[in-house]
Write a protein that holds these residues in place. Structure first.
Motif, mmCIF file in Angstrom:
data_model
loop_
_atom_site.group_PDB
_atom_site.id
_atom_site.type_symbol
_atom_site.label_atom_id
_atom_site.label_comp_id
_atom_site.label_asym_id
_atom_site.label_seq_id
_atom_site.Cartn_x
_atom_site.Cartn_y
_atom_site.Cartn_z
ATOM 1 N N HIS A 172 0.809 -1.227 0.000
ATOM 2 C CA HIS A 172 0.000 0.000 0.000
ATOM 3 C C HIS A 172 0.839 1.272 0.000
ATOM 4 O O HIS A 172 0.431 2.303 -0.530
ATOM 5 C CB HIS A 172 -0.950 -0.006 1.207
ATOM 6 N N ALA A 187 -3.007 -3.778 -6.169
ATOM 7 C CA ALA A 187 -2.589 -3.796 -4.774
ATOM 8 C C ALA A 187 -2.379 -5.229 -4.290
ATOM 9 O O ALA A 187 -3.027 -6.166 -4.758
ATOM 10 C CB ALA A 187 -3.640 -3.117 -3.899
ATOM 11 N N THR A 206 6.541 -5.967 -5.090
ATOM 12 C CA THR A 206 7.087 -4.633 -4.855
ATOM 13 C C THR A 206 8.603 -4.653 -4.942
ATOM 14 O O THR A 206 9.222 -3.768 -5.549
ATOM 15 C CB THR A 206 6.642 -4.124 -3.469
#
Length: 476
Positions: A172, A187, A206
């Motif tokens: 996030h 997400a 990520t």
């Protein structure tokens, strides 16, 4: 016997896929996971041949129940695959599935006459650190620099290279890490458990996106959470999900994929054949992780790199250890691995920097390298105790706190480094064809490493800092 960590992950993946009974194959050897009671065939005539042949074999030869043989996904899909039930998936345990093995055996002669593959297990495709993890992430102080460090360069929206990362979703607060400020995508689903502890492999996508951005700043990076469920998905679903990922924004210049599975074969995955055929007709380059089983067995889809017609469309990437001179202990290897890049103890963004988050280790380190290497590899260093390795609860698992940067190892992370270098080459040479850039980059390689006695090409980012290998030390 399968490696300890593979079995630990088998149990974890089964919990993440509670409605899909899984088995270890082949015959409990620990090479791959697959769905019990089901085989795959192509839609149409192939599916009919498989049904009829297996039903006849079960009725006349194998002594199994032929009336259980039926299609369980009759609707057609873009991936062109039909699931065919050949047994009650509730029978037996995870150590192989005799009914599936018999179904495959029944088609052997028929496949020979047909001149093509007709049937397959329904394998579990997983992120390359899942069923065979290089290691788990290690916290890094905020004062330490990323490695590879962000390269100099500016973002030009007119010439930026499009990179699609197919993995877990974005954390996030990922934009708190400057190289990821322009990244977009899906997400991460459920970052933490009910106790606020970071779930295993959250941050994987990520971390990968951060490596691409560090190596190649002139990129437009999109992250899709195709592998959000513990990084695992059935082969029968994976091909369709790959199509969905490219359909959303169009085919990119480069796909970075840190996922796959072995299957004991040398002709690819039936469930992704349709996608791979489409890829071959596009301009997109698939850069895929070779896997972390320390094996020469092909890991798909990376191993498509050596199949006729895919040589330019796919680049398979293995991992170098932290000094860049040798292969990491965990990396898969062999002629089907086309290039190697740093993949041991890379430093990048696991989360953003908004809120520190705790993590409890799932696997314990080993007293010795599980693959027989003598340096203090990720199997044994840094020392920690994990939940899954301590079934009797005799030792308390170690907990750490992440505040942004982490150190992580695996072919999962060598892959985006290689993808980033190809993207950077495209920018530097004003080259718009990623496959041509791949050829140019590999033809110009001047660095080599040793992997299992072989002299292999190595792609080393200019901002990557090699480090001496850590020497073994006794557990206190």
């Amino acid at each position: 016997m399968a490696p300890q960590r593979f079995r630990e992950q088998f149990a974890q993946i089964q919990r993440s896929m509670p409605d899909v009974p899984l088995a270890i194959g082949p015959d409990d050897a620990g090479q791959f996971l697959y769905e019990k009671g089901v085989v795959l065939a192509r839609d149409g005539e192939d599916a009919r041949i498989v049904e009829d042949t297996v039903r006849q074999h079960f009725a006349t030869v194998a002594g199994l129940s032929a009336d259980r043989v039926e299609r369980v996904s009759p609707e057609t899909s873009r991936s062109g695959i039909t699931r065919i039930r050949v047994a009650d998936p509730g029978e037996g345990d995870g150590s192989g599935d005799p009914a599936v093995a018999n179904a495959l055996r029944a088609l052997t002669a028929t496949e020979g006459r047909a001149g093509r593959r007709l049937v397959s297990r329904n394998h579990v495709v997983h992120i390359a650190v899942n069923a065979c993890p290089g290691d788990e992430p290690v916290p890094v102080p905020a004062s330490e620099r990323p490695n590879p460090a962000p390269a100099e360069g500016t973002h030009d929206p007119d010439s930026a290279v499009g990179v699609l990362v197919i993995d877990t979703g974005l954390m996030h607060d990922y934009r708190s890490y400057p190289p990821l400020a322009r990244t977009r995508g899906d997400a991460q689903v459920q970052e933490c458990d009910k106790d606020g502890v970071l779930r295993q492999y959250c941050g994987h996508g990520t971390f990968i996106a951060g490596l691409v951005a560090a190596v190649a700043p002139n990129t437009d990076i999109t992250v899709r959470n195709t592998l959000n469920d513990a990084g695992a998905i059935l082969e029968s679903e994976f091909g369709e999900k790959l199509f969905e990922a490219v359909d959303r924004d169009g085919w990119p210049d480069i796909i970075s994929l840190s996922a796959g599975t072995s299957n004991g074969r040398t002709d690819g995955l039936l469930g992704v054949d349709a996608f791979m055929e489409e890829l071959r007709r596009r301009h997109t380059l698939l850069v895929a992780a070779a896997g972390n089983n320390a094996s020469a067995m092909p890991f798909w889809p990376a191993a498509y790199a050596t199949l006729p017609g895919y040589e330019n469309a796919v680049l398979s990437v293995g991992a170098l250890r932290s000094d860049g001179e040798y292969g990491a202990c965990f990396t898969n290897h062999g002629p089907w691995v086309r290039v190697y890049a740093p993949g041991e103890r890379l430093t990048g963004a696991l989360t953003g920097f908004d809120t520190p988050v705790p993590y409890v280790y799932q696997h314990s380190t080993y007293e010795e390298c599980r693959y027989g290497f003598s340096y203090a590899c990720t199997c044994r260093h840094p020392r920690h105790t994990g939940v899954l390795s301590e079934e009797n609860g005799s030792a308390k698992p170690d907990q750490v706190m992440f505040e942004g940067l982490a150190q992580w190892s695996g072919t999962s992370f060598a892959t985006p480094v290689a993808a980033g270098l190809i993207a950077a080459h495209m920018t530097a040479q004003a080259e718009t064809d990623p496959r041509k850039a791949r050829r140019q980059l590999l033809d110009a390689v001047t660095e080599f490493a040793e992997v299992r006695g072989a002299h292999v090409p190595a792609l080393l980012p200019p901002t990557w800092r090699p480090a001496p290998v850590v020497q073994p030390s006794a557990r206190p």
